[in-house]
Design a protein around this motif. Structure first.
Motif, PDB file in Angstrom:
ATOM      1  N   THR A   1       0.829  -1.204   0.000  1.00  0.00           N
ATOM      2  CA  THR A   1       0.000   0.000   0.000  1.00  0.00           C
ATOM      3  C   THR A   1       0.864   1.254   0.000  1.00  0.00           C
ATOM      4  O   THR A   1       0.585   2.214  -0.725  1.00  0.00           O
ATOM      5  CB  THR A   1      -0.927   0.013   1.231  1.00  0.00           C
ATOM      6  N   ALA A   2       1.922   1.243   0.808  1.00  0.00           N
ATOM      7  CA  ALA A   2       2.816   2.406   0.865  1.00  0.00           C
ATOM      8  C   ALA A   2       3.524   2.640  -0.462  1.00  0.00           C
ATOM      9  O   ALA A   2       3.824   3.780  -0.824  1.00  0.00           O
ATOM     10  CB  ALA A   2       3.832   2.214   1.985  1.00  0.00           C
ATOM     11  N   ARG A   3       3.787   1.542  -1.202  1.00  0.00           N
ATOM     12  CA  ARG A   3       4.488   1.672  -2.479  1.00  0.00           C
ATOM     13  C   ARG A   3       3.538   1.820  -3.667  1.00  0.00           C
ATOM     14  O   ARG A   3       4.002   2.002  -4.799  1.00  0.00           O
ATOM     15  CB  ARG A   3       5.379   0.440  -2.684  1.00  0.00           C
TER      16      ARG A   3
ATOM     17  N   ILE B   1      -3.127   8.526  -1.244  1.00  0.00           N
ATOM     18  CA  ILE B   1      -2.691   7.136  -1.067  1.00  0.00           C
ATOM     19  C   ILE B   1      -1.304   7.084  -0.431  1.00  0.00           C
ATOM     20  O   ILE B   1      -1.023   6.232   0.428  1.00  0.00           O
ATOM     21  CB  ILE B   1      -2.692   6.395  -2.414  1.00  0.00           C
ATOM     22  N   LEU B   2      -0.424   8.004  -0.839  1.00  0.00           N
ATOM     23  CA  LEU B   2       0.925   8.056  -0.274  1.00  0.00           C
ATOM     24  C   LEU B   2       0.878   8.267   1.236  1.00  0.00           C
ATOM     25  O   LEU B   2       1.542   7.557   2.000  1.00  0.00           O
ATOM     26  CB  LEU B   2       1.716   9.179  -0.942  1.00  0.00           C
ATOM     27  N   LEU B   3       0.092   9.236   1.681  1.00  0.00           N
ATOM     28  CA  LEU B   3       0.021   9.538   3.109  1.00  0.00           C
ATOM     29  C   LEU B   3      -0.609   8.384   3.893  1.00  0.00           C
ATOM     30  O   LEU B   3      -0.113   8.004   4.961  1.00  0.00           O
ATOM     31  CB  LEU B   3      -0.777  10.825   3.325  1.00  0.00           C
ATOM     32  N   GLY B   4      -1.702   7.815   3.368  1.00  0.00           N
ATOM     33  CA  GLY B   4      -2.356   6.726   4.067  1.00  0.00           C
ATOM     34  C   GLY B   4      -1.520   5.462   4.113  1.00  0.00           C
ATOM     35  O   GLY B   4      -1.394   4.820   5.172  1.00  0.00           O
ATOM     36  N   GLY B   5      -0.933   5.083   2.978  1.00  0.00           N
ATOM     37  CA  GLY B   5      -0.120   3.871   2.922  1.00  0.00           C
ATOM     38  C   GLY B   5       1.127   3.973   3.777  1.00  0.00           C
ATOM     39  O   GLY B   5       1.488   3.023   4.494  1.00  0.00           O
ATOM     40  N   ALA B   6       1.786   5.131   3.730  1.00  0.00           N
ATOM     41  CA  ALA B   6       2.996   5.306   4.536  1.00  0.00           C
ATOM     42  C   ALA B   6       2.670   5.270   6.020  1.00  0.00           C
ATOM     43  O   ALA B   6       3.430   4.711   6.820  1.00  0.00           O
ATOM     44  CB  ALA B   6       3.677   6.628   4.173  1.00  0.00           C
ATOM     45  N   ALA B   7       1.529   5.852   6.403  1.00  0.00           N
ATOM     46  CA  ALA B   7       1.142   5.832   7.820  1.00  0.00           C
ATOM     47  C   ALA B   7       0.946   4.398   8.301  1.00  0.00           C
ATOM     48  O   ALA B   7       1.348   4.034   9.419  1.00  0.00           O
ATOM     49  CB  ALA B   7      -0.135   6.646   8.017  1.00  0.00           C
TER      50      ALA B   7
ATOM     51  N   LEU C   1       9.581  11.768   7.738  1.00  0.00           N
ATOM     52  CA  LEU C   1      10.062  13.012   7.144  1.00  0.00           C
ATOM     53  C   LEU C   1       9.956  12.981   5.621  1.00  0.00           C
ATOM     54  O   LEU C   1       9.450  13.925   4.997  1.00  0.00           O
ATOM     55  CB  LEU C   1      11.518  13.255   7.567  1.00  0.00           C
ATOM     56  N   THR C   2      10.419  11.904   5.016  1.00  0.00           N
ATOM     57  CA  THR C   2      10.408  11.835   3.554  1.00  0.00           C
ATOM     58  C   THR C   2       8.981  11.801   3.004  1.00  0.00           C
ATOM     59  O   THR C   2       8.700  12.402   1.960  1.00  0.00           O
ATOM     60  CB  THR C   2      11.184  10.596   3.069  1.00  0.00           C
ATOM     61  N   THR C   3       8.077  11.141   3.697  1.00  0.00           N
ATOM     62  CA  THR C   3       6.689  11.074   3.226  1.00  0.00           C
ATOM     63  C   THR C   3       6.055  12.456   3.172  1.00  0.00           C
ATOM     64  O   THR C   3       5.396  12.814   2.189  1.00  0.00           O
ATOM     65  CB  THR C   3       5.858  10.160   4.150  1.00  0.00           C
ATOM     66  N   VAL C   4       6.249  13.251   4.215  1.00  0.00           N
ATOM     67  CA  VAL C   4       5.641  14.586   4.270  1.00  0.00           C
ATOM     68  C   VAL C   4       6.183  15.473   3.156  1.00  0.00           C
ATOM     69  O   VAL C   4       5.420  16.164   2.454  1.00  0.00           O
ATOM     70  CB  VAL C   4       5.895  15.226   5.651  1.00  0.00           C
ATOM     71  N   VAL C   5       7.485  15.477   2.939  1.00  0.00           N
ATOM     72  CA  VAL C   5       8.084  16.329   1.909  1.00  0.00           C
ATOM     73  C   VAL C   5       7.664  15.875   0.514  1.00  0.00           C
ATOM     74  O   VAL C   5       7.350  16.690  -0.364  1.00  0.00           O
ATOM     75  CB  VAL C   5       9.621  16.326   2.037  1.00  0.00           C
ATOM     76  N   CYS C   6       7.632  14.575   0.291  1.00  0.00           N
ATOM     77  CA  CYS C   6       7.241  14.047  -1.022  1.00  0.00           C
ATOM     78  C   CYS C   6       5.793  14.413  -1.348  1.00  0.00           C
ATOM     79  O   CYS C   6       5.477  14.832  -2.465  1.00  0.00           O
ATOM     80  CB  CYS C   6       7.416  12.526  -1.038  1.00  0.00           C
ATOM     81  N   ALA C   7       4.899  14.257  -0.379  1.00  0.00           N
ATOM     82  CA  ALA C   7       3.492  14.596  -0.599  1.00  0.00           C
ATOM     83  C   ALA C   7       3.328  16.070  -0.943  1.00  0.00           C
ATOM     84  O   ALA C   7       2.544  16.440  -1.832  1.00  0.00           O
ATOM     85  CB  ALA C   7       2.677  14.241   0.645  1.00  0.00           C
TER      86      ALA C   7
END
Length: 402
Positions: free
Chosen positions: A22-24, A175-181, A81-87
Motif C-alpha cells: 500500500t505504501a508503495r 494514497i501516499l500519506l495513508g499507505g505510509a502511515a 520526514l520523507t513522506t511529508v516532503v514528497c506529498a
C-alpha cells in the motif's frame, strides 16, 4: 502455492507485505500521472520526459543516503520526514501551472524525498523468516508488487483522462500519506533495528553481486520505463487502452514471479530471466496493434519479477545485515537512473520518430542487461545450496586474561 501459504502464516509476514504494498502503490502511479499532466500542459512528451528524469534522478541521489540514514536515526523517523516532503512536492506539481524548469525542480524534490519503503522492508524480511523461506519471500514480494503495476496504471490513467490530471496527482498524495502511515505504524519497524554500518558510505558497491544487481536493475527498469512511455504515446491519453496494456505487462510479471519462487538460483539465473524480457520486448517492435503489443508485453513480463527476485536474494546473501539497507538503496538508485534514462530517451524518440522509438529503446536496454548478466555471471553467488540470509555482523569482544 502451498509453500506460499505456509510463508504467509508466519506471524507478521502477511501484514507487513500488505502494508508495504500500500505504501508503495503510488510508485506505480506517479510517473504515468506526471507524464500525462506535464504533456497535457506543455503538449510535449519530451518536456514530460525531462520532468520524469528529474524526479528519477532525485530518487537516485537519495536512495542509498536515506537508506543509510535508517541505520542512524531509525526507520520511522526517516520514513515520516520523507513522506511529508514528497506529498507536498507532488501537490505543488498538481496545483500550479509552471514552466518546465520549475516542474523539474518540484519533480526532483519529490524524488529526493521518496520514502525508502523498499530498502526498509527488504532489510526487515531476513529477520522475519528462516533462511529456507527467504528466497520464496523475495519471489512473493517481487510478484505481489506487480499488483501495483496491474492496478495503478489503470486507476491513474482512468482518473487522469476521464476526470483530470490534477485529480490524478492529488489521489496519489492521499494514497501516499495513508499507505505510509500504515507501514510506519507496523510493529516490525519497532522490533527490527538496523545496526549502524561500520563501513564507509558506498563501500558496499565493492561486492560484485551488489554492483551487478545495480547495473542490471538500471537496464531492466530503463527498458520498462521506455515501454511505459511508448504505450502511452501509442494509445493516446484519451482512452484506457494504455493502462490495460501496461496491466497485461504486469500480469505476465506476476505469473512469472510466482512460478519462479521455488526454482533454485544459480549464477545463470539472472541471465536466463533477462533473456525472457529481451525476447518479449524485441517482438513488441514488430507491430503497434493493441493485441500484438499486449501479447508481446505479456511474454516480456514473465521475466521481470523473477529478475527482481534474483537481484534481491543475491544482494542479501552478499552483504552484512548492517549494510543491507544501503545495498538496496544503491539497487534502487540504479533502477531509478534507469527510469530516468529510459523515459528521457523514449520521450525524445517519440517526438522524433514516433512511438516505435520507445519500444526499440526498451529492447536495447533489455538486450544490454542480458549481455551483462551473461558476461559477468560468475559475479553472482550460487544460491542453489547456500543460505541466502545476510552475512552476520561481527565485532571485537574484549577478553580478560589473568
Amino acid at each position: 502455492m502451498a509453500g506460499y501459504r505456509d510463508l504467509l502464516r508466519t506471524p507478521g509476514v502477511g501484514r507487513i507485505i500488505a502494508a508495504q504494498l500500500t505504501a508503495r502503490f503510488p510508485s506505480g502511479m506517479t510517473s504515468l500521472a506526471i507524464l500525462l499532466h506535464v504533456e497535457h500542459i506543455t503538449g510535449s512528451y519530451g518536456a514530460a520526459g525531462l520532468v520524469l528524469a528529474a524526479a528519477s534522478i532525485g530518487q537516485a541521489i537519495a536512495g542509498p543516503i536515506t537508506s543509510r540514514w535508517m541505520g542512524l536515526w531509525g526507520m520511522r523517523r526517516v520514513l515520516t520526514l520523507t513522506t511529508v516532503v514528497c506529498a507536498a512536492s507532488i501537490t505543488g506539481i498538481a496545483l500550479f501551472e509552471l514552466p518546465v524548469p520549475a516542474f523539474m525542480v518540484l519533480g526532483m524534490l519529490a524524488g529526493l524525498s521518496t520514502p525508502p519503503v523498499q530498502p526498509a522492508v527488504r532489510t526487515i524480511y531476513p529477520k522475519m523468516v528462516n533462511s529456507r523461506q527467504l528466497t520464496p519471500l523475495f519471489s512473493l514480494d517481487a510478484s505481489l508488487q506487480e499488483i501495483i503495476w496491474i492496478l495503478a496504471p489503470v486507476v491513474v490513467t482512468f482518473v487522469s483522462t476521464q476526470i483530470s490530471t490534477v485529480v490524478g496527482l492529488l489521489a496519489i498524495v492521499v494514497i501516499l500519506l495513508g499507505g505510509a502511515a500504515w507501514f510506519i505504524s507496523s510493529p516490525e519497524l519497532g522490533q527490527v533495528r538496523i545496526p549502524r554500518s561500520k563501513r564507509r558510505f558506498g563501500k558496499v558497491l565493492s561486492r560484485p553481486a551488489v554492483l551487478l544487481g545495480t547495473f542490471v536493475g538500471f537496464l531492466l527498469v530503463g527498458a520498462c520505463a521506455a515501454v511505459e512511455a511508448g504505450v502511452v504515446a501509442t494509445f493516446g491519453e484519451g482512452g484506457v487502452e494504455a493502462g490495460l496494456v501496461l496491466a497485461v505487462f504486469s500480469v505476465g510479471s506476476l505469473v512469472g514471479g510466482l512460478a519462479s519462487g521455488s526454482i533454485p538460483m544459480g549464477r545463470w539465473a539472472t541471465a536466463r530471466r533477462m533473456a525472457i524480457v529481451t525476447v518479449g520486448l524485441v517482438i513488441t517492435t514488430i507491430s503497434l496493434n493493441v493485441w500484438w503489443v499486449g501479447g508481446s508485453l505479456l511474454i516480456a513480463g514473465i521475466g521481470v519479477a523473477p529478475v527482481f527476485a534474483a537481484i534481491s536474494a543475491m544482494t542479501t546473501s552478499s552483504v552484512k545485515f548492517s549494510d543491507t539497507a544501503e545495498a538496496f538503496g544503491w539497487i534502487t538508485t540504479g533502477q531509478l537512473i534507469g527510469a530516468a534514462a529510459g523515459s528521457a530517451v523514449a520521450g525524445f524518440l517519440i517526438d522524433g520518430v514516433g512511438p516505435v522509438g520507445a519500444y526499440w529503446t526498451g529492447a536495447v536496454f533489455a538486450a544490454v542487461g542480458l549481455a551483462v548478466a551473461v558476461v559477468f555471471h560468475r559475479g553472482f553467488p550460487d544460491l542453489r545450496h547456500a543460505d541466502p540470509s545476510p552475512l552476520p555482523d561481527t565485532t571485537t569482544i574484549p577478553i580478560q586474561t589473568v
